[in-house]
Design an enzyme around this catalytic site. Sequence first.
Site, PDB file in Angstrom:
ATOM      1  N   PRO A  37      85.661  81.776 -56.890  1.00 36.27           N
ATOM      2  CA  PRO A  37      85.088  82.216 -58.339  1.00 36.27           C
ATOM      3  C   PRO A  37      85.003  83.577 -58.385  1.00 36.27           C
ATOM      4  O   PRO A  37      84.777  84.236 -57.320  1.00 36.27           O
ATOM      5  CB  PRO A  37      83.527  81.427 -57.972  1.00 36.27           C
ATOM      6  CG  PRO A  37      83.343  81.335 -56.502  1.00 36.27           C
ATOM      7  CD  PRO A  37      84.925  80.952 -55.873  1.00 36.27           C
ATOM      8  N   MET A  38      85.621  84.206 -59.479  1.00 37.27           N
ATOM      9  CA  MET A  38      85.452  85.440 -59.653  1.00 37.27           C
ATOM     10  C   MET A  38      84.956  85.854 -61.112  1.00 37.27           C
ATOM     11  O   MET A  38      85.523  85.437 -62.173  1.00 37.27           O
ATOM     12  CB  MET A  38      86.854  86.021 -59.493  1.00 37.27           C
ATOM     13  CG  MET A  38      87.280  86.077 -57.950  1.00 37.27           C
ATOM     14  SD  MET A  38      88.918  86.891 -57.890  1.00 37.27           S
ATOM     15  CE  MET A  38      89.946  85.397 -58.096  1.00 37.27           C
ATOM     16  N   GLN A 108      80.173  77.988 -60.126  1.00 33.51           N
ATOM     17  CA  GLN A 108      79.602  78.522 -58.914  1.00 33.51           C
ATOM     18  C   GLN A 108      77.945  78.901 -59.371  1.00 33.51           C
ATOM     19  O   GLN A 108      77.886  79.386 -60.730  1.00 33.51           O
ATOM     20  CB  GLN A 108      80.048  79.649 -58.530  1.00 33.51           C
ATOM     21  CG  GLN A 108      79.254  80.307 -57.137  1.00 33.51           C
ATOM     22  CD  GLN A 108      79.997  81.608 -56.708  1.00 33.51           C
ATOM     23  OE1 GLN A 108      80.040  82.641 -57.547  1.00 33.51           O
ATOM     24  NE2 GLN A 108      80.331  81.617 -55.370  1.00 33.51           N
ATOM     25  N   CYS A 139      77.160  88.265 -52.810  1.00 27.36           N
ATOM     26  CA  CYS A 139      77.127  89.302 -53.651  1.00 27.36           C
ATOM     27  C   CYS A 139      76.805  90.662 -53.190  1.00 27.36           C
ATOM     28  O   CYS A 139      75.492  90.790 -52.439  1.00 27.36           O
ATOM     29  CB  CYS A 139      76.321  89.021 -54.871  1.00 27.36           C
ATOM     30  SG  CYS A 139      76.348  90.348 -56.240  1.00 27.36           S
ATOM     31  N   LYS A 180      78.893  79.615 -50.418  1.00 32.08           N
ATOM     32  CA  LYS A 180      79.857  80.713 -50.029  1.00 32.08           C
ATOM     33  C   LYS A 180      79.178  82.073 -49.411  1.00 32.08           C
ATOM     34  O   LYS A 180      78.443  82.277 -50.306  1.00 32.08           O
ATOM     35  CB  LYS A 180      80.737  80.924 -51.315  1.00 32.08           C
ATOM     36  CG  LYS A 180      81.984  82.008 -51.136  1.00 32.08           C
ATOM     37  CD  LYS A 180      82.760  82.107 -52.089  1.00 32.08           C
ATOM     38  CE  LYS A 180      83.897  83.168 -52.033  1.00 32.08           C
ATOM     39  NZ  LYS A 180      83.355  84.570 -52.586  1.00 32.08           N
TER      40      LYS A 180
HETATM   41  C1  LIG Z   1      86.583  90.499 -59.814  1.00 37.66           C
HETATM   42  C2  LIG Z   1      85.947  89.889 -58.755  1.00 37.66           C
HETATM   43  C3  LIG Z   1      84.931  88.809 -59.154  1.00 37.66           C
HETATM   44  C4  LIG Z   1      84.388  88.320 -58.168  1.00 37.66           C
HETATM   45  N1  LIG Z   1      83.158  87.539 -58.316  1.00 37.66           N
HETATM   46  C5  LIG Z   1      82.642  86.657 -57.531  1.00 37.66           C
HETATM   47  C6  LIG Z   1      81.820  85.721 -57.727  1.00 37.66           C
HETATM   48  O1  LIG Z   1      81.202  85.775 -59.003  1.00 37.66           O
HETATM   49  N2  LIG Z   1      81.102  84.933 -56.980  1.00 37.66           N
HETATM   50  C7  LIG Z   1      81.545  84.839 -55.527  1.00 37.66           C
HETATM   51  O2  LIG Z   1      81.314  84.332 -54.612  1.00 37.66           O
HETATM   52  N3  LIG Z   1      82.600  85.846 -55.376  1.00 37.66           N
HETATM   53  C8  LIG Z   1      83.135  86.728 -55.875  1.00 37.66           C
HETATM   54  N4  LIG Z   1      84.167  87.648 -55.872  1.00 37.66           N
HETATM   55  C9  LIG Z   1      84.692  87.529 -54.324  1.00 37.66           C
HETATM   56  C10 LIG Z   1      85.669  86.554 -54.265  1.00 37.66           C
HETATM   57  O3  LIG Z   1      85.298  85.149 -54.476  1.00 37.66           O
HETATM   58  C11 LIG Z   1      86.288  86.775 -52.535  1.00 37.66           C
HETATM   59  O4  LIG Z   1      85.168  86.287 -51.947  1.00 37.66           O
HETATM   60  C12 LIG Z   1      86.769  87.876 -52.074  1.00 37.66           C
HETATM   61  O5  LIG Z   1      87.519  88.586 -53.193  1.00 37.66           O
HETATM   62  C13 LIG Z   1      87.533  88.152 -50.975  1.00 37.66           C
HETATM   63  O6  LIG Z   1      88.694  87.306 -51.246  1.00 37.66           O
HETATM   64  P1  LIG Z   1      90.238  88.102 -51.298  1.00 37.66           P
HETATM   65  O7  LIG Z   1      90.275  89.047 -50.100  1.00 37.66           O
HETATM   66  O8  LIG Z   1      90.943  86.856 -51.373  1.00 37.66           O
HETATM   67  O9  LIG Z   1      90.076  88.846 -52.663  1.00 37.66           O
HETATM   68  C14 LIG Z   1      84.604  88.407 -56.668  1.00 37.66           C
HETATM   69  C15 LIG Z   1      85.796  89.246 -56.442  1.00 37.66           C
HETATM   70  C16 LIG Z   1      86.349  89.753 -57.394  1.00 37.66           C
HETATM   71  C17 LIG Z   1      87.534  90.612 -57.273  1.00 37.66           C
END
Ligand SMILES: Cc1cc2nc3c(=O)[nH]c(=O)nc-3n(C[C@H](O)[C@H](O)[C@H](O)COP(=O)(O)O)c2cc1C
Length: 409
Positions: A37-38, A108, A139, A180
């Site tokens: 989720p992003m 989420q 977060c 998460k």
């Molecule tokens: C633009 C952005 C928005 C994100 N929003 C959320 C979110 O709303 N909820 C969440 O659990 N993680 C969020 N994350 C974290 C990602 O889900 C992930 O845990 C984190 O980027 C680490 O993984 P990666 O190294 O593959 O990027 C966000 C990350 C990015 C880059």
Amino acid sequence: MMDVTSSRSTMHAIDTNLNETPNIGEICLWPPVILAPMAGVTDVPFRSICKEFMLAGLSDGSNSDTKPLRTPGLFVNQMITARAFVEENKKTLKLAEFGENETPRSIQLYGTEPNSLREAVEKLLNSKHVDHIDLNFGCPVPKVTKHGGGGALPYKQTIFRSIISSVVHAADGEIPVTVKFRMGIDDNHLTYLDAGKIAEDEGIAAISLHARTVEQLYSGHADWLAIRELKQHIKSIPIFGNGDIWEAHDAIRMMQVSNADGVVIGRGCLGRPWLFKQLAEIYSGKEASPFPSLGEVGATMNRHAKAVVEWNGTEKALRTFRKHASWYLTGFAVGKDARRAIQQINSLDDLAHIVSNFDQDSHLPMNAYRIPRSHTGGPKKVSLPEGWLDNPFEDHELGELAGQFASGG
Ligand SMILES: Cc1cc2nc3c(=O)[nH]c(=O)nc-3n(C[C@H](O)[C@H](O)[C@H](O)COP(=O)(O)O)c2cc1C
């Protein structure tokens, strides 16, 4: 911290756990891949593009013939806050939408207050709106952690347990609830093993570990050995590893190193939704297809932008596509002017025109494959409520602000 992420491994699926089909409730995943989720990213158009690529990677029938009942990856919607959803905030309701034929519907949820979380879950269930709920406890945003919310919360075990318990009870076995979280607040206050046990005890269906601390934000390397430790610690539910999967072979390496049941893809797919095709291929034991040419990237950009306009019903929504455009072009030699022009597009025609002028046959240099997109910040000392770290078992009255404003993980 040992860096286990960077050495390049074979492009073929070779290890035994790669054929695992972890269950999230009744959702039996294969390939065992989750789109993280992003916030501001994993909307309907992006999820549908990612899923199309996943299906294209399985298009020789390897999924449907040999694994007929498998769900080919889970594509999680953006985070919504429980209170805003219960109060039917217009923006939140829009965020919570799904594509017409989207299945499974995964979202989420964030909140710190058991009552509004319970109400939100009941509302989601009554409207038959979702098939899966993930709870966000990662977060790192200071305005959330300083009130005890987000990634600060798992430190307070009693509160963490009561939140999880209320959501699992509200879901009443109808849909699976997952969590998460990060490894902890900082290296001296790691929580992932205790939090994992609590989640398992309370009936959570699976855990995703972003293997960084809140203090780290997005800096350094994700510690895949921590995922391994969690996997050893939690026996009855699947563990999904998250952090630093930039290329398909990273997913294989992560599973080998950590023995995780599956992987969660965050920034690696930003501007590169074809990563899901490569993942599907590699999990199927095939060679991952090469990185697309700039011409092919341009075609995907046009397709993605069209989906954004269709979903929102207006070309004005292309504003939300601009960040995607810059991620698509990261590392390509397209020139400053094209980059600037693309940040000012107002129509699909504007975009198509710019893209048609790209050198269609040019390729991304290999040294650009792993350039991070989006967040890279940190480390940064975590803002916490006064006395928060004194006692992990002590209850704490969380202010309303802890449950609001969260916009990331
Ligand atoms: C633009 C952005 C928005 C994100 N929003 C959320 C979110 O709303 N909820 C969440 O659990 N993680 C969020 N994350 C974290 C990602 O889900 C992930 O845990 C984190 O980027 C680490 O993984 P990666 O190294 O593959 O990027 C966000 C990350 C990015 C880059």
